[in-house]
Design a protein around this motif. Structure first.
Motif, PDB file in Angstrom:
ATOM      1  N   VAL A  77       0.838  -1.205   0.000  1.00  0.00           N
ATOM      2  CA  VAL A  77       0.000   0.000   0.000  1.00  0.00           C
ATOM      3  C   VAL A  77       0.869   1.251   0.000  1.00  0.00           C
ATOM      4  O   VAL A  77       0.594   2.210  -0.734  1.00  0.00           O
ATOM      5  CB  VAL A  77      -0.967  -0.015   1.211  1.00  0.00           C
ATOM      6  N   LEU A  78       1.928   1.268   0.796  1.00  0.00           N
ATOM      7  CA  LEU A  78       2.819   2.430   0.829  1.00  0.00           C
ATOM      8  C   LEU A  78       3.543   2.625  -0.503  1.00  0.00           C
ATOM      9  O   LEU A  78       3.752   3.758  -0.942  1.00  0.00           O
ATOM     10  CB  LEU A  78       3.811   2.304   1.978  1.00  0.00           C
ATOM     11  N   ALA A  79       3.916   1.534  -1.160  1.00  0.00           N
ATOM     12  CA  ALA A  79       4.565   1.647  -2.473  1.00  0.00           C
ATOM     13  C   ALA A  79       3.587   2.216  -3.500  1.00  0.00           C
ATOM     14  O   ALA A  79       3.965   3.074  -4.320  1.00  0.00           O
ATOM     15  CB  ALA A  79       5.077   0.282  -2.921  1.00  0.00           C
ATOM     16  N   MET A  80       2.344   1.761  -3.466  1.00  0.00           N
ATOM     17  CA  MET A  80       1.349   2.295  -4.398  1.00  0.00           C
ATOM     18  C   MET A  80       1.086   3.775  -4.110  1.00  0.00           C
ATOM     19  O   MET A  80       0.945   4.583  -5.033  1.00  0.00           O
ATOM     20  CB  MET A  80       0.055   1.484  -4.289  1.00  0.00           C
ATOM     21  N   LEU A  81       1.027   4.143  -2.841  1.00  0.00           N
ATOM     22  CA  LEU A  81       0.829   5.537  -2.469  1.00  0.00           C
ATOM     23  C   LEU A  81       2.001   6.395  -2.921  1.00  0.00           C
ATOM     24  O   LEU A  81       1.813   7.512  -3.421  1.00  0.00           O
ATOM     25  CB  LEU A  81       0.636   5.650  -0.956  1.00  0.00           C
TER      26      LEU A  81
END
Length: 75
Positions: free
Chosen positions: A12-16
Motif C-alpha cells: 500500500v505504501l509503495a502504491m501511495l
C-alpha cells in the motif's frame, strides 16, 4: 487476506508513493507549462452581432402556457 500485515502495508505504501510521485510530476509540468504557447498571444476579437430568435406569433395552434395558468374570469 492471505498476505501478512507487514507485506500488505509495504504494498500500500509503495502504491501511495507511486501515486504521489506521478501527481507531483503532473502538477509540476502543468505549472511549468503555464503561459508557454510559443510566444503567440491569444487573439481576442469582438463576437459581432448576435441574432436572436423572434417571439412566435399568437395563433390558434399556439397558446402560451402562462395565458391559462390561473384559469379564466368566467368561473
Amino acid at each position: 487476506d492471505g498476505l501478512p500485515p507487514k507485506t500488505r502495508r509495504r504494498i500500500v505504501l509503495a502504491m501511495l508513493a507511486a501515486f504521489a510521485a506521478l501527481a507531483l510530476y503532473t502538477f509540476g509540468k502543468a505549472v511549468h507549462d503555464i503561459g508557454r504557447n510559443d510566444g503567440s498571444r491569444m487573439v481576442t476579437d469582438h463576437a459581432g452581432q448576435v441574432e436572436l430568435s423572434l417571439k412566435p406569433e399568437v395563433s390558434d395552434n399556439f397558446t402560451p402556457y402562462y395565458n391559462n395558468m390561473y384559469g379564466t374570469d368566467e368561473e
